[in-house]
Design an enzyme around this catalytic site. Structure first.
Site, mmCIF file in Angstrom:
data_model
loop_
_atom_site.group_PDB
_atom_site.id
_atom_site.type_symbol
_atom_site.label_atom_id
_atom_site.label_comp_id
_atom_site.label_asym_id
_atom_site.label_seq_id
_atom_site.Cartn_x
_atom_site.Cartn_y
_atom_site.Cartn_z
ATOM 1 N N PHE A 138 1.176 -1.493 -0.406
ATOM 2 C CA PHE A 138 -0.344 0.240 -0.104
ATOM 3 C C PHE A 138 1.070 1.101 -0.319
ATOM 4 C CE2 PHE A 138 -2.330 3.364 1.582
ATOM 5 C CZ PHE A 138 -3.388 3.851 1.271
ATOM 6 N N ASP A 223 9.438 2.160 1.709
ATOM 7 C CA ASP A 223 7.684 3.276 2.131
ATOM 8 C C ASP A 223 7.719 3.302 3.812
ATOM 9 O OD1 ASP A 223 5.717 4.066 2.914
ATOM 10 O OD2 ASP A 223 4.481 4.038 1.862
ATOM 11 N N LYS A 252 2.221 10.351 8.245
ATOM 12 C CA LYS A 252 1.835 10.010 9.209
ATOM 13 C C LYS A 252 2.741 11.086 10.579
ATOM 14 C CE LYS A 252 -0.400 6.233 7.536
ATOM 15 N NZ LYS A 252 -0.593 5.515 6.515
#
Ligand SMILES: *Cc1c(COP(=O)(O)O)cnc(C)c1O
Length: 394
Positions: A138, A223, A252
């Site tokens: 993702f 990532d 985040k």
């Protein structure tokens, strides 16, 4: 209980005017502090959703509140066509704690945006177009990042996506070896797949990805949007794999809960032509101030070490639950997934009724991303709640 709850004005207003892309839980959150959030009726919840990974420092950490308030009174926006004192200090601090030769950064506002920049850097600096990503990976929902994301649920409505993205099975070195060629610009991987079910990469897989990229002139992009900033027990998960990627993407928890993303680039990565890329809000002084405070809190409160210790304790507790519905418990630090032999949604609902908020990761994995400031007592409450919910189900 849930049937008795009245639908509040807030919920009516949101349902009426929101885009409708999010499935909503029957809960209105109005306040947060540390690892707790409160609803409209003043009921407290232990928050293992943790802002979907954006709340490593907990909610409204005093150092973030103070840094943001102070900076808001000084300067909020400052586009990158000018220099800025706070941004300069942050860039120096971020690249100082980043692994290896990741000495430069492009600042933006979200994870997907950081991935987009990584794709552009990879294509331009290699002169190649293909990106190799992993099944169950993702990387976000903008068209480029979405092209790297694997799940059909996110991709199918928006075809055609960006060409030249392929997916290989995660942790399969032979498949990766076969996929990387002289057309490969980059390999893009999460050290621990988050949305894909909390699946840690085998060290040999990430190390092979690193070696194959070097051998064949491709770049390795890691990532760390979800795994970064202490979550896995280290500042960055890749530090546990003894490799430095050529590009690392962050977002985040980078700025204590404020929206920010970063694309860190190392010495094998070339430059983008001037003005070929940019972002109006990227590198603004308000989020830069929050991000500086975040690094300081992570260091002062030793949050990565805390995540390692508390994560081990939670993992032990969860692994000790003897229940036929549990398939596996896995993860690193305070990024933990419990794979069930049933759909996770009723478990999430039952936990919420017991005052614990948790996330899914796919249909059958219960995912816990508590703030790293959570107390061990609260983590015990979480583990006990999960056990009691599962035993109530059978
Ligand atoms: C959340 C996430 C993204 C996307 O970040 P957004 O800020 O939602 O665009 C990308 N990659 C990973 C691993 C993520 O967890």
């Amino acid at each position: 209980m849930a049937m008795l709850s009245t639908i509040s004005t807030t919920q009516q207003l949101e349902s009426q005017h929101t885009s409708g892309v999010y499935p909503k839980r029957d809960l209105t959150i109005v306040r947060g502090e540390g690892a707790y959030v409160w609803d409209e009726q003043g009921r407290r919840y232990i928050d293992c959703v943790g802002g979907q990974g954006a709340a490593n420092l907990g909610h409204s950490h005093p150092a973030i509140v103070e840094a943001v308030s102070r900076q808001a009174q000084t300067l909020i926006s400052c586009p990158e066509i000018f220099y800025n004192d706070v941004r300069a200090a942050y860039l120096a601090e971020l690249t100082a704690v980043a692994p290896g030769d990741l000495n430069r950064a492009f600042l933006c506002n979200s994870g997907a945006e950081a991935v987009e920049a990584a794709i552009k850097f990879a294509r331009v600096s290699t002169g190649r177009t293909e990106i190799v990503a992993a099944m169950r990976g993702f990387h976000g929902r903008t068209m480029g990042a979405l092209s790297a994301t694997w799940n059909k649920k996110y991709r199918a409505p928006f075809q055609p996506l960006v060409p030249d993205f392929i997916h290989v099975p995660f942790n399969n070195i032979a498949a990766l070896d076969a996929a990387i060629g002289d057309h490969t610009a980059a390999v893009l991987l999460e050290p621990i797949q988050g949305e894909g079910g909390v699946r840690p990469a085998d060290p040999a897989f990430l190390q092979a990805a690193h070696a194959l990229c070097r051998e064949r002139g491709a770049l390795l992009i890691l990532d760390e949007i979800q795994t970064g900033f202490g979550r896995t027990g280290r500042l960055f998960a890749s530090e546990g794999y003894d490799i430095t990627p050529d590009i690392m993407v962050l977002a985040k928890s980078i700025a204590g809960g404020l929206p920010m993303g970063a694309t860190l680039i190392g010495s094998r990565v070339g430059e983008l032509p001037r003005m070929s890329h940019g972002s109006t809000f990227g590198g603004n002084s308000l989020t830069a101030a929050a991000a500086r405070a975040t690094l300081q809190v992570l260091r002062e409160e030793r949050l990565p070490e805390r995540a390692a210790q508390l994560g081990q304790r939670l993992m032990d507790r969860l692994s000790a639950i003897q229940h036929p519905l549990i398939r596996e418990v896995r993860g690193q630090g305070l990024m933990i997934g419990m794979e069930l032999k049933m759909k996770v949604s009723p478990v999430l609902r039952a936990l919420q009724e017991r005052g614990v908020l948790a996330l899914p990761a796919g249909a059958t994995v219960l995912r816990l991303l508590p703030p790293l400031v959570i107390s061990s007592e609260d983590l015990d409450v979480v583990a006990d709640a999960i056990a009691s919910v599962l035993f109530d189900m059978t």
